[in-house]
Write an enzyme that holds these catalytic residues in place. Structure first.
Site, mmCIF file in Angstrom:
data_model
loop_
_atom_site.group_PDB
_atom_site.id
_atom_site.type_symbol
_atom_site.label_atom_id
_atom_site.label_comp_id
_atom_site.label_asym_id
_atom_site.label_seq_id
_atom_site.Cartn_x
_atom_site.Cartn_y
_atom_site.Cartn_z
ATOM 1 N N ARG A 1 0.803 -1.224 0.000
ATOM 2 C CA ARG A 1 0.000 0.000 0.000
ATOM 3 C C ARG A 1 0.840 1.280 0.000
ATOM 4 N NH1 ARG A 1 -4.523 -0.397 3.311
ATOM 5 N NH2 ARG A 1 -4.431 -2.639 3.554
ATOM 6 N N LYS B 1 3.808 -20.658 7.456
ATOM 7 C CA LYS B 1 3.096 -21.039 8.661
ATOM 8 C C LYS B 1 2.780 -19.775 9.462
ATOM 9 C CE LYS B 1 5.894 -22.180 12.373
ATOM 10 N NZ LYS B 1 6.470 -20.914 12.875
ATOM 11 N N HIS C 1 10.426 -23.981 7.142
ATOM 12 C CA HIS C 1 11.827 -23.823 6.736
ATOM 13 C C HIS C 1 12.738 -24.909 7.332
ATOM 14 C CE1 HIS C 1 12.213 -21.786 10.609
ATOM 15 N NE2 HIS C 1 13.520 -21.823 10.488
ATOM 16 N N LYS D 1 16.460 -27.274 6.071
ATOM 17 C CA LYS D 1 17.735 -27.172 6.807
ATOM 18 C C LYS D 1 18.670 -28.285 6.357
ATOM 19 C CE LYS D 1 16.479 -24.697 10.977
ATOM 20 N NZ LYS D 1 17.346 -23.527 10.847
ATOM 21 N N GLU E 1 15.856 -22.494 22.411
ATOM 22 C CA GLU E 1 16.374 -21.224 21.882
ATOM 23 C C GLU E 1 16.831 -20.327 23.020
ATOM 24 O OE1 GLU E 1 14.340 -19.784 18.139
ATOM 25 O OE2 GLU E 1 12.647 -20.569 19.252
ATOM 26 N N ASP F 1 3.972 -22.667 17.816
ATOM 27 C CA ASP F 1 4.988 -21.932 17.049
ATOM 28 C C ASP F 1 6.043 -22.881 16.470
ATOM 29 O OD1 ASP F 1 6.310 -19.588 16.076
ATOM 30 O OD2 ASP F 1 7.732 -19.722 17.739
ATOM 31 N N HIS G 1 7.916 -27.694 13.226
ATOM 32 C CA HIS G 1 9.329 -28.070 13.124
ATOM 33 C C HIS G 1 9.652 -29.383 13.864
ATOM 34 C CE1 HIS G 1 9.392 -24.120 11.564
ATOM 35 N NE2 HIS G 1 9.721 -23.458 12.655
ATOM 36 N N LYS H 1 11.753 -20.764 24.532
ATOM 37 C CA LYS H 1 12.546 -19.539 24.351
ATOM 38 C C LYS H 1 13.180 -19.099 25.666
ATOM 39 C CE LYS H 1 10.417 -17.879 20.241
ATOM 40 N NZ LYS H 1 11.392 -18.040 19.191
HETATM 41 C C1 BG6 Z 1 10.056 -20.069 13.566
HETATM 42 C C2 BG6 Z 1 9.398 -19.612 14.829
HETATM 43 O O1 BG6 Z 1 9.164 -20.846 12.805
HETATM 44 O O2 BG6 Z 1 11.199 -20.851 13.884
HETATM 45 C C3 BG6 Z 1 10.381 -18.816 15.674
HETATM 46 O O3 BG6 Z 1 8.271 -18.819 14.519
HETATM 47 C C4 BG6 Z 1 11.629 -19.623 15.925
HETATM 48 O O4 BG6 Z 1 9.793 -18.428 16.920
HETATM 49 C C5 BG6 Z 1 12.192 -20.143 14.606
HETATM 50 O O5 BG6 Z 1 12.572 -18.773 16.549
HETATM 51 C C6 BG6 Z 1 13.358 -21.091 14.832
HETATM 52 O O6 BG6 Z 1 13.984 -21.300 13.602
HETATM 53 P P1 BG6 Z 1 15.559 -21.483 13.493
HETATM 54 O O7 BG6 Z 1 15.818 -21.662 12.043
HETATM 55 O O8 BG6 Z 1 16.176 -20.248 14.075
HETATM 56 O O9 BG6 Z 1 15.879 -22.685 14.322
#
Ligand code: BG6
Length: 468
Positions: free
Chosen positions: A47, A148, A178, A182, A216, A235, A240, A330
């Site tokens: 926009r 996602k 993603h 990896k 993390e 999340d 993952h 986290k």
């Molecule tokens: C994402 C989450 O899908 O994956 C994040 O939304 C998370 O909260 C991330 O930090 C972790 O991905 P990576 O590649 O850093 O391990």
């Protein structure tokens, strides 16, 4: 330049967060490595008002934030492939202009793939699709890339799929997780299916425990509002971690085509039987770090978990009796992302009394990125003592690896080539939600009380370690 089909990538919401963090740097790096199609064009839709110089400046800054030393000439050439289409997501005329622009670019090329990447919240997908349909923008060369979260439970994921299905056949929908891109996770299949060391008995005869972790150090950063509505389980757990399980336990595929790999992943994810309320009470744990409620966008009385743990088993003769322990969260004391496979060792061993050694295979993503096999060997000398030895190979040093860039490069190139191997199918999404939904619902009713942990410590994994 590589021999890839002519491609126009349309980014709906080019000023969004994802573009700066992932898309723009990934595409620039592909460009400088000569990996983009020879005929490639990027159209940003948004926009904000930008003239041609303005959008180029904007994207240049995004790239420079990740690659401060990027070559000015390369950057300029890259941004010359960029177009901007100012418009409103809810305004029909904006889509007419987008369509005209697409036709104009495509005209001298003949045919072109059109990839639509939605860098906008899922709530506005519906409106965008209605307009796509109204102006007849989508043809048999169009594909859609979505991020996602794919819904927030099985039902909303199904609704989202119905919506995507109004315009795109399943083979044209590219759902991004993603983690599948990896390097280390791709390597799990390479390790398992190219070596006969373990694979011939990769089951409950050989393996006694599987642990899958995503710890993390980082917190929720500036994503307080989003994260608070999602929580750690949805999340990273629903996607993952379950995909990590799929890769480490799936059967040998019929072939290595995308559909066969997706089918094997789905098959194993369907072996996750939803936990009963009693199991949820006994086998799950959730906690929030102290200070989380003060983050901007987070509700002051938030009950959202920032750490979780659950234990389950796959429901099949091959995997019966093998606990699988998942945990992730986290602001933990260390960043540790890995799958640990512990092998059985029922017989006595020649070890000191009270000790019983087991071999472990570790697929590690962080802090190191590689595969480790722990073995026991005689300690040199007069005694008979046994000591731990490690066979390991590191894929490379992770230091300096740019988060997301490598994964997004593979994802874009595969979407351009039309290869869905690294993307999540609708049946995988459903299987994952079917397992996660009852846990999330029970937690929402406080069936498992939310615990607290000190951020930047290992308290949460330690406190939850005794759940079965
Ligand atoms: C994402 C989450 O899908 O994956 C994040 O939304 C998370 O909260 C991330 O930090 C972790 O991905 P990576 O590649 O850093 O391990």
């Amino acid at each position: 330049m590589s021999k890839l089909p002519n491609t126009i990538l349309v980014i709906m919401g080019i000023t969004g967060d994802l573009v700066g963090k992932k898309v723009a740097p990934a595409l620039f790096d592909l460009y400088q490595k000569g990996e983009l199609p020879e005929k490639f064009r990027l159209i940003g839709f948004g926009r904000k008002q930008f003239d041609a110089a303005g959008i180029r400046r904007f994207v240049t800054d995004l790239v420079l934030a990740k690659f401060p030393d990027a070559d000015a000439g390369q950057l300029q050439a890259f941004t010359e492939m960029l177009d901007y289409q100012q418009g409103l997501f809810e305004e029909a005329a904006s889509y007419e202009r987008l369509k005209a622009r697409l036709a104009q670019i495509q005209q001298p090329w003949g045919e072109a793939n059109k990839l639509f990447y939605l860098a906008v919240p899922p709530e506005i997908y519906g409106g965008i699709f209605q307009h796509f349909q109204a102006v007849n923008l989508i043809d048999e060369h169009s594909r859609i890339l979505v991020e996602k979260p794919f819904g927030s439970n099985a039902k909303s994921a199904q609704e989202l799929d119905l919506l995507l299905g109004t315009l795109f056949a399943e083979e044209r929908i590219y759902r991004i997780d993603h983690y599948l891109a990896k390097e280390m996770l791709q390597n799990i299949l390479a390790f398992r299916f190219n070596n006969d060391l373990f694979e011939k008995s990769w089951d409950n005869q050989l393996i006694e425990l599987i642990q899958i972790r995503l710890w993390e150090k980082i917190g929720v950063e500036h994503r307080g509002k989003f994260y608070d509505g999602v929580g750690a389980l949805r999340d990273v757990g629903q996607n993952h971690l379950l995909q990590m399980l799929a890769l480490v336990t799936m059967d040998y595929p019929v072939d290595f085509l995308p559909s066969a790999l997706q089918a094997r992943r789905t098959e194993i994810l369907n072996q996750l039987k939803p936990l009963t309320p009693e199991q949820i009470r006994a086998q799950t744990y959730r906690a929030q770090y102290d200070g989380y409620q003060q983050i901007a966008g987070v509700a002051p009385d938030s009950q959202t978990e920032t750490y979780f743990r659950f234990t389950t088993q796959l429901d099949s003769p091959k995997w019966a009796g093998v606990p699988v322990i998942f945990d992730g969260g986290k602001r933990l004391g260390e960043a540790r992302k890995e799958i640990i496979i512990t092998l059985r060792h029922p017989e006595d061993c020649n070890c000191p009394p009270g000790r019983h050694y087991r071999n472990r295979i570790i697929f590690a993503l962080e802090p190191k990125e590689g595969i480790e096999i722990e073995l026991w060997a005689k300690k040199p000398g007069l005694g008979n003592e046994v000591e731990l030895r490690r066979l390991e190979f590191m894929l490379r040093q992770t230091a300096g690896r740019l988060q997301y860039i490598e994964e997004y490069q593979k994802l874009f190139i595969d979407a351009i080539r039309g290869d869905q191997t690294l993307f999540v199918s609708t049946s995988e999404v459903q299987a994952m939600w079917n397992f996660i939904d009852p846990i999330a619902a029970a937690w929402a009713q406080n069936i498992v009380p939310l615990k607290t942990y000190q951020p930047d410590t290992d308290q949460a994994p330690a406190d939850s370690a005794n759940i079965i």
